[in-house]
Design an enzyme around this catalytic site. Structure first.
Site, mmCIF file in Angstrom:
data_model
loop_
_atom_site.group_PDB
_atom_site.id
_atom_site.type_symbol
_atom_site.label_atom_id
_atom_site.label_comp_id
_atom_site.label_asym_id
_atom_site.label_seq_id
_atom_site.Cartn_x
_atom_site.Cartn_y
_atom_site.Cartn_z
ATOM 1 N N THR A 1 1.199 -5.770 2.501
ATOM 2 C CA THR A 1 2.369 -5.655 3.364
ATOM 3 C C THR A 1 2.241 -4.444 4.282
ATOM 4 O OG1 THR A 1 3.586 -4.450 1.658
ATOM 5 C CG2 THR A 1 3.879 -6.843 1.729
ATOM 6 N N SER B 1 3.335 -3.846 -6.907
ATOM 7 C CA SER B 1 4.159 -2.882 -6.183
ATOM 8 C C SER B 1 5.293 -2.428 -7.081
ATOM 9 C CB SER B 1 4.718 -3.540 -4.914
ATOM 10 O OG SER B 1 5.462 -2.603 -4.166
ATOM 11 N N GLY B 2 6.229 -1.757 -6.462
ATOM 12 C CA GLY B 2 7.439 -1.337 -7.163
ATOM 13 C C GLY B 2 8.518 -2.395 -7.027
ATOM 14 N N ASP B 3 9.731 -2.025 -7.407
ATOM 15 C CA ASP B 3 10.817 -2.997 -7.420
ATOM 16 C C ASP B 3 11.275 -3.415 -6.029
ATOM 17 O OD1 ASP B 3 11.932 -0.547 -6.847
ATOM 18 O OD2 ASP B 3 13.629 -0.775 -8.206
ATOM 19 N N GLU C 1 12.263 -8.057 -2.347
ATOM 20 C CA GLU C 1 11.976 -8.800 -1.110
ATOM 21 C C GLU C 1 11.551 -10.232 -1.410
ATOM 22 O OE1 GLU C 1 9.364 -7.594 2.094
ATOM 23 O OE2 GLU C 1 9.917 -5.500 1.697
ATOM 24 N N PRO D 1 0.800 -1.224 0.000
ATOM 25 C CA PRO D 1 0.000 0.000 0.000
ATOM 26 C C PRO D 1 0.838 1.282 0.000
ATOM 27 C CG PRO D 1 -0.714 -1.491 1.748
ATOM 28 C CD PRO D 1 0.542 -2.057 1.170
ATOM 29 N N ARG E 1 5.063 -3.612 6.508
ATOM 30 C CA ARG E 1 6.386 -3.155 6.953
ATOM 31 C C ARG E 1 7.443 -3.666 5.987
ATOM 32 N NH1 ARG E 1 8.630 -7.770 8.790
ATOM 33 N NH2 ARG E 1 7.190 -9.366 9.523
#
Length: 151
Positions: free
Chosen positions: A107, A134-136, A141, A75, A109
């Site tokens: 997510t 999401s982004g990279d 992760e 988010p 954290r």
């Protein structure tokens, strides 16, 4: 429409306007029975098209079909754009159009996804795939979590 039909739904990007912004365009094709005289012959043709499409999507294995996709949405990525992208487009494509069951993880954290991936007992038995909205950083992760596993 009478007789067997096959509905194909696809998405493609299209540049529009003066600023040439990118839009996602939904395309739907309905293939009706043609040429064959019997319903059985048309059903066989439609089934062949369906089987090919499902195979290309990796959905031809019944054991895999019952497994959910593991979906990570961050988010905080892109000023909340990932959440909007999931809610407005990706959820519809995966859940409604492709009929996938998903297990959604938003997510909360840094290293949340990494910890979940590394700590899961058996990812292959539990999920048919992983989707990242999401982004990279979240991609990194998840890859690090996968690389840190023994299996």
């Amino acid at each position: 429409v009478e007789g067997p039909v096959l509905r194909l739904v696809g998405y493609r990007t299209r540049r529009v306007g003066v600023m040439r912004s990118t839009r996602l365009e939904r395309r739907e094709v309905l293939l009706e029975s043609v040429g064959e005289k019997s319903v059985e012959a048309n059903c066989a043709i439609a089934k062949r098209y369906y089987d090919v499409a499902m195979d290309l999507l990796g959905r031809s294995d019944p054991a895999q079909e019952s497994k959910p996709l593991l979906v990570f949405v961050n988010p905080a990525s892109g000023i909340g754009i990932s959440t909007r992208l999931w809610d407005a487009i990706a959820r519809k494509v995966l859940c409604e159009d492709a009929n996938h069951v998903v297990e959604l993880v938003r997510t909360t954290r840094q290293d949340h996804a990494l910890d979940l991936i590394k700590g899961h007992a058996d990812l292959v038995a539990a999920y048919k795939g992983i989707v990242i909205v999401s982004g990279d950083g979240l991609v990194y992760e998840v890859v690090q979590g996968l690389m840190g596993r023994r299996d």
